[in-house]
Each structure stands twice: as C-alpha cells, then as structure tokens.
Scaffold this active site. Structure first.
Site, PDB file in Angstrom:
ATOM      1  N   GLY A  55      -1.065  -1.544   0.606  1.00 29.54           N
ATOM      2  CA  GLY A  55      -1.284  -0.863  -0.668  1.00 29.54           C
ATOM      3  C   GLY A  55       0.037  -0.316  -1.181  1.00 29.54           C
ATOM      4  N   CYS A  56      -0.001   0.825  -1.857  1.00 31.28           N
ATOM      5  CA  CYS A  56       1.208   1.455  -2.399  1.00 31.28           C
ATOM      6  C   CYS A  56       2.255   1.623  -1.308  1.00 31.28           C
ATOM      7  CB  CYS A  56       0.854   2.808  -3.012  1.00 31.28           C
ATOM      8  SG  CYS A  56       2.290   3.765  -3.536  1.00 31.28           S
ATOM      9  N   PHE A  57       3.450   1.096  -1.531  1.00 29.93           N
ATOM     10  CA  PHE A  57       4.430   1.070  -0.445  1.00 29.93           C
ATOM     11  C   PHE A  57       5.168   2.382  -0.198  1.00 29.93           C
ATOM     12  CE2 PHE A  57       7.351  -1.721  -3.442  1.00 29.93           C
ATOM     13  CZ  PHE A  57       7.498  -0.671  -4.336  1.00 29.93           C
ATOM     14  N   VAL A  60       3.447   4.145   2.781  1.00 31.56           N
ATOM     15  CA  VAL A  60       3.501   3.273   3.958  1.00 31.56           C
ATOM     16  C   VAL A  60       4.891   3.322   4.580  1.00 31.56           C
ATOM     17  CG1 VAL A  60       3.208   0.924   4.815  1.00 31.56           C
ATOM     18  CG2 VAL A  60       1.728   1.781   2.979  1.00 31.56           C
ATOM     19  N   CYS A 204       1.131   9.397  -2.912  1.00 32.66           N
ATOM     20  CA  CYS A 204       0.800   8.025  -2.513  1.00 32.66           C
ATOM     21  C   CYS A 204      -0.168   8.105  -1.347  1.00 32.66           C
ATOM     22  CB  CYS A 204       2.050   7.243  -2.138  1.00 32.66           C
ATOM     23  SG  CYS A 204       1.758   5.468  -1.904  1.00 32.66           S
TER      24      CYS A 204
END
Length: 217
Positions: A55-57, A60, A204
C-alpha cells in the site's frame, strides 16, 4: 438518495501504459536520512534485498528501517511497464507499477521469511487493488525478489498465511510475487524518500488484519 460508486481499478496493459521518461526522477539520491546508508549502494558484501509493496509506501518504509538487520531502504515503483515514472503517472493507474519499498538487509541478522511475515502482518493482502481507503492498482500487495529461489521462499510464507487467514474468515490472498532485476525498480522522487522522518506528523496508516503470521523472530 442516489449512490455513486467508482469503477473497480483495472490493470493497464503494456500497450496502454504510459511511455515514461528518458531519465530517472531521482538520479543522485542523498544518503538515507535515518540510517545514513547510500540509497543506491554500494552494498556491503553479503547484503541482500527484496522489494515489498503493502500500500502507501511512506509508512511501510518507516516500518522496515526500524527493524534490526535492515541496513537500507528506499521507496519507488515496480511491477509495471513505464520506465522512469513520476509519482503522478503512477497514481494515474497507467503505468502498471505498484508503490514499493526496497529493503536491503543482512541475512545473518534477519531472514527473508521474517521480512515477508512482518509485511503480511502490517496490511490486508486480500484486498486486491486497494488498502483501506487507498484505491488503485498502485496500492496492490506485492513481493519482488532477484531470483527464483527467494521467490519460492516468499511464496511459502504467503501461502501459509493465506491458509491462516481463511481459517479466520478472510478471502483469497491477492499478493503478487515475482522476480525482477534491479533496473526494473525505479526510485520515487526525493520528497517521498524517508517521508515520515522528514515529516514526523505525516499520515500513512497500516491496514493490518490483526492475524499473526507465525514466523519465528
């Protein structure tokens, strides 16, 4: 009251994909703002890498740079067709890429299986082209490796977790697993690198299922 629903995202084909640029969007990246390591190498002897999409980096990347044994991270795009894509192009859904974190690690300190398991536990790998409210092919779940042996190790962990999720009422895992070369990973703009270190109040979220993977630390 009328309800309007956006169409489900559809993966672009190679013929439909944007043509891309001639030059990388980040040609000379600065050292990692947290780890101090070079983003594009040179790597230490014995270091290995894997490319992970959850998903949203932004979040992560932060999750992985905080793990013992991880010695480098960066964010970028992979899995698609368009060379040297921009963030805007990737968000258009017309490149085929997903948001990716490159993780460089010391296999004597942390295993490939541990990295994969941590990622599986941090998102919902059954959601297809979305994670939570983030919708689009660029948010799909993915693990890319440099060789078939590592890809098989990733698949073993993902398949086992898929069976665990089924026992808890979840659907099929949609995680993409593949082999790529380093040249097929394209760094994102400098603004996105170590975003949550540069922007501590940035947002995020992770979209965990809450189900442990079962890989021993």
């Amino acid at each position: 009251m009328a309800w309007f629903f956006a169409p489900e995202p559809v993966m672009v084909t190679a013929d439909e994909a944007l043509k891309g640029g001639r030059h990388p969007v980040l040609e000379n990246p600065a050292p990692h703002t947290v780890l101090g390591t070079p983003v594009t190498g040179p790597w230490k002897e014995g270091q290995q890498r894997i490319w992970i999409g959850l998903g949203c980096f932004w979040g992560v990347e932060q999750m992985y740079w905080q793990m013992d044994g991880v010695e480098g991270t960066s964010v970028g795009y992979a899995g698609g067709f368009t060379p040297n894509p921009t963030y805007r192009e990737v968000c258009s859904g017309r490149t085929g890429h997903t948001e990716i974190v490159e993780v460089v690690y010391d296999p004597s300190k942390i295993s490939l299986e541990q990295l994969v398991a941590r990622g599986l536990e941090a998102h919902d790998p059954t959601q297809g082209f979305r994670q939570g409210n983030d919708v689009g092919t660029q948010y799909r779940s993915a693990y890319y490796t440099e060789n078939e042996e590592d890809a098989a190790r990733v698949k073993a962990v993902v398949d086992a977790y898929g069976e665990t999720l089924k026992q808890h009422g979840f659907g099929e895992i949609t995680t993409e697993i593949g082999v790529i070369s380093p040249s097929e990973y394209f760094l994102a703009e400098d603004y996105h690198q170590q975003y949550l270190d540069k922007n501590p109040d940035g947002y995020c979220p992770h979209h965990s299922t809450g189900i442990p993977c079962g890989v021993e630390a």
